[in-house]
Design an enzyme around this catalytic site. Structure first.
Site, PDB file in Angstrom:
ATOM      1  CD  GLU A 291      12.956 -14.612   4.379  1.00  0.00           C
ATOM      2  OE1 GLU A 291      13.078 -13.676   5.192  1.00  0.00           O
ATOM      3  OE2 GLU A 291      11.871 -15.168   4.123  1.00  0.00           O
TER       4      GLU A 291
ATOM      5  CB  THR B 273       5.497 -16.918  11.871  1.00  0.00           C
ATOM      6  OG1 THR B 273       4.980 -15.591  11.760  1.00  0.00           O
ATOM      7  CG2 THR B 273       4.557 -17.739  12.731  1.00  0.00           C
ATOM      8  CB  THR B 274       9.225 -20.629  10.444  1.00  0.00           C
ATOM      9  OG1 THR B 274       8.302 -20.487   9.371  1.00  0.00           O
ATOM     10  CG2 THR B 274       9.728 -22.070  10.489  1.00  0.00           C
TER      11      THR B 274
ATOM     12  CG  HIS C  22      -2.498 -28.129  16.232  1.00  0.00           C
ATOM     13  ND1 HIS C  22      -2.670 -27.862  17.569  1.00  0.00           N
ATOM     14  CD2 HIS C  22      -1.651 -27.165  15.763  1.00  0.00           C
ATOM     15  CE1 HIS C  22      -1.982 -26.785  17.900  1.00  0.00           C
ATOM     16  NE2 HIS C  22      -1.345 -26.350  16.826  1.00  0.00           N
TER      17      HIS C  22
ATOM     18  NE  ARG D 125      -0.594 -18.438  17.911  1.00  0.00           N
ATOM     19  CZ  ARG D 125      -0.401 -18.008  19.161  1.00  0.00           C
ATOM     20  NH1 ARG D 125      -0.346 -16.717  19.409  1.00  0.00           N
ATOM     21  NH2 ARG D 125      -0.265 -18.861  20.153  1.00  0.00           N
TER      22      ARG D 125
ATOM     23  CB  ILE E 255      -0.077 -19.949   6.893  1.00  0.00           C
ATOM     24  CG1 ILE E 255      -0.516 -19.809   5.433  1.00  0.00           C
ATOM     25  CG2 ILE E 255       0.228 -21.409   7.218  1.00  0.00           C
ATOM     26  CD1 ILE E 255      -1.785 -20.534   5.076  1.00  0.00           C
TER      27      ILE E 255
ATOM     28  CB  CYS F 273      27.443 -26.361  21.828  1.00  0.00           C
ATOM     29  SG  CYS F 273      25.947 -26.160  22.814  1.00  0.00           S
TER      30      CYS F 273
ATOM     31  CB  CYS G 266      24.368 -26.948  26.770  1.00  0.00           C
ATOM     32  SG  CYS G 266      25.000 -25.804  27.999  1.00  0.00           S
TER      33      CYS G 266
ATOM     34  CB  CYS H 265      29.428 -22.850  22.720  1.00  0.00           C
ATOM     35  SG  CYS H 265      27.662 -22.502  22.472  1.00  0.00           S
TER      36      CYS H 265
END
Length: 538
Positions: A91, A100-101, A109, A373, A398, A454, A456, A496
């Site tokens: 990576e 994109t992830t 879907h 995408r 993809i 944190c 929130c 935070c």
């Protein structure tokens, strides 16, 4: 523009007046009999001097190298671990899920809109059905809530009817056409102006970065390896040009028996390095909007509008963590790195949400962002072994419904590798990932006192430290955010953020000025304003 078709692939070259004309031509060509896909031969294609990286020599080896640490690459790596082969994932960014992830709405879907007979249609329905098992094995949140595609007029009714017929052919379970009143019985938040809707109960949603992390952690527990900050820049081919011998990266060379190209937006670049490019990625940018948790009880299902172009776009939904999300939009862009949010894209998402939901406006919006995408011109997945190289597998294009299809995509890609290499089953493969519940999801009284960093999102110091020391270490502010949700709430890290930065510096044993937001070149602090050890230091 010039067009030349070679072996079923249309090549577009020459000068163009605007990007939209290129995209329109690409889609038109893919509808021409005998054209399988489209390649854009760009004059500005990047040419890299890889000699210095090749000169680093061999730094690693593996049976199978997976390129790309998005949700697809992580899923494929995990599936390959079920076989007797050494797996190495490369990576280029400082963390997985950086592309994109991380900018995906996580929609699982149902499969009503993918063209019948396409790879998308088949893998969408198959992948959707596998998510219950995956979530049990890997311990990520998955909510199967169902989805609506809403219509207001006769044109919408015609489109929704076509989607009903298509979804029925695709084998979508429980698909129905409902009138507006029946739809509101199931989802009271639907606008009173909605006259009819397509209902698919099999739809749901996940947090894509959570799924990717679960997959990669399980893969590593099953002996896969991960190299971060390791960008692929080329290949060394065999003397006959029929196979890849070495993967050339910015960290040196990796010898391998097989390569899987799951590089997302850059899959066509990787294919070009291998001299096996027969598709081009045309990025499709989508804007997403996040709302305050105060709106968590407003909506239960997913709501969308009748689709009227190459992509249906996204509508209002609730993430597994109880945050309302609207989007994404859909806009073609020539630049894979263009993640800008303009007024038009933001307005599209907001207007769509307001139209679909009753008594809803955008006043509780806390942030917005965009992602691209990885679309191909035939609008279908590219999952196949190379026709030219005997050890190269493509997993490209993809885009939606990629996350929904992922279990089936990963299984298919793994099968293609095993078919070529003949690997046997790994008898020691363990599909289970043990997960400790998040502090916010537990009975605080039973656990005892924790230092909440944190407020929130109710994230503790322990959880942040554990993420930094995790199987896939979180070494940046954004990586910690994806693991723990620290900084995802209403204040967006305003309270935070400094404390998370301090914990990162402590756990990584480095100076706070070395901490980044999302990897190299994104340092939050430039320099110290006072020496360490002063009376005023926190």
């Amino acid at each position: 523009m010039n067009v030349e078709t070679i072996d079923g692939i249309a090549h577009i070259s020459g000068d163009v007046s605007d990007w939209k004309s290129v995209v329109d031509l690409g889609h038109k060509l893919c509808k021409t009999p005998g054209v399988e896909n489209v390649v854009i031969d760009r004059a500005d294609a990047r040419v890299r001097d890889i000699g210095r990286f090749r000169a680093m020599g061999d730094v690693d080896e593996a049976d199978v190298v997976v390129i790309g640490g998005g949700i697809s690459g992580c899923g494929i790596a995990r599936e390959l671990c079920a076989y007797d082969c050494g797996v190495l994932l490369l990576e280029k960014n400082s963390d997985i899920s950086e592309g994109t992830t991380k900018a995906n709405n996580g929609m699982i879907h149902s499969g009503y809109d993918s063209k019948h007979g396409s790879l998308k249609a088949r893998l969408n329905v198959e992948g959707n059905a596998l998510y219950d098992r995956w979530s049990r094995e890997l311990g990520f949140a998955f909510n199967r809530t169902g989805s609506f595609v809403c219509g207001f007029d006769a044109e919408d009714e015609k489109i929704i009817g076509e989607n009903f017929e298509n979804g029925s052919k695709n084998g979508v379970p429980g698909i129905e056409m409902l009138d507006g009143d029946r739809a509101r019985e199931i989802e009271p938040a639907i606008s009173p102006d909605v006259a009819f809707a397509l209902w698919t109960p099999s739809a749901g949603y996940v947090e894509p970065h959570e799924v990717a992390l679960a997959l990669m952690e399980n893969a590593i527990r099953n002996c896969a390896r991960l190299r971060l900050g390791c960008e692929v820049v080329g290949f060394d081919l065999s003397s006959d040009g029929e196979s890849i011998e070495r993967v050339i990266t910015t960290q040196g060379c990796v010898r391998c028996a097989h390569v899987v190209n799951a590089a997302g937006l850059y899959a066509d670049d990787i294919a070009e390095y291998a001299k096996d490019r027969f598709y081009s990625i045309h990025p499709r940018r989508g804007v997403l909007v996040i709302f305050d948790r105060l709106k968590r009880s407003v909506l239960r299902t997913y709501l969308g509008l009748a689709p009227k172009n190459y992509t249906k776009g996204g509508g209002p939904m609730m993430t597994p963590q109880g945050t309302m999300l609207w989007g994404p939009s859909a806009e073609e862009t020539p630049d894979k790195e263009d993640l800008s949010v303009d007024e038009e894209g933001l307005g599209f998402v907001v207007d769509k949400g307001v139209k679909l939901l009753k008594d809803m406006d955008s006043s509780d919006m806390i942030t917005y962002f965009a992602g691209n995408r990885a679309s191909t011109f035939n609008e279908d997945f590219v999952i196949c072994n190379s026709r030219r190289l005997d050890n190269f597998t493509h997993v490209a294009g993809i885009q939606s419904p990629g996350v929904a299809s992922l279990p089936a995509i990963a299984g298919m890609a793994c099968g293609l590798v095993v078919e070529r290499r003949g690997y046997g089953r790994n008898k020691n493969f363990d599909p289970i990932r043990a997960v400790r519940p998040a502090f916010r999801d537990t009975d605080f009284g039973e656990i005892g006192a924790e230092n909440v960093v944190c407020r929130c999102e109710t994230v503790t110091e322990r959880e942040i430290a554990e993420a930094i020391r995790g199987v896939v270490p979180a070494t940046s502010l954004d990586a910690v955010k994806r693991r723990t949700r620290a900084g995802m709430g209403r204040c967006q890290g305003g309270f935070c953020g400094s404390r998370v930065l301090g914990i990162l510096a402590r756990e990584l044993g480095c100076d706070p000025t070395e901490i980044t937001v999302k990897g190299e070149g994104s340092n939050l602090l430039v320099s110290r304003t006072r020496p360490i050890g002063g009376a005023c230091d926190a």
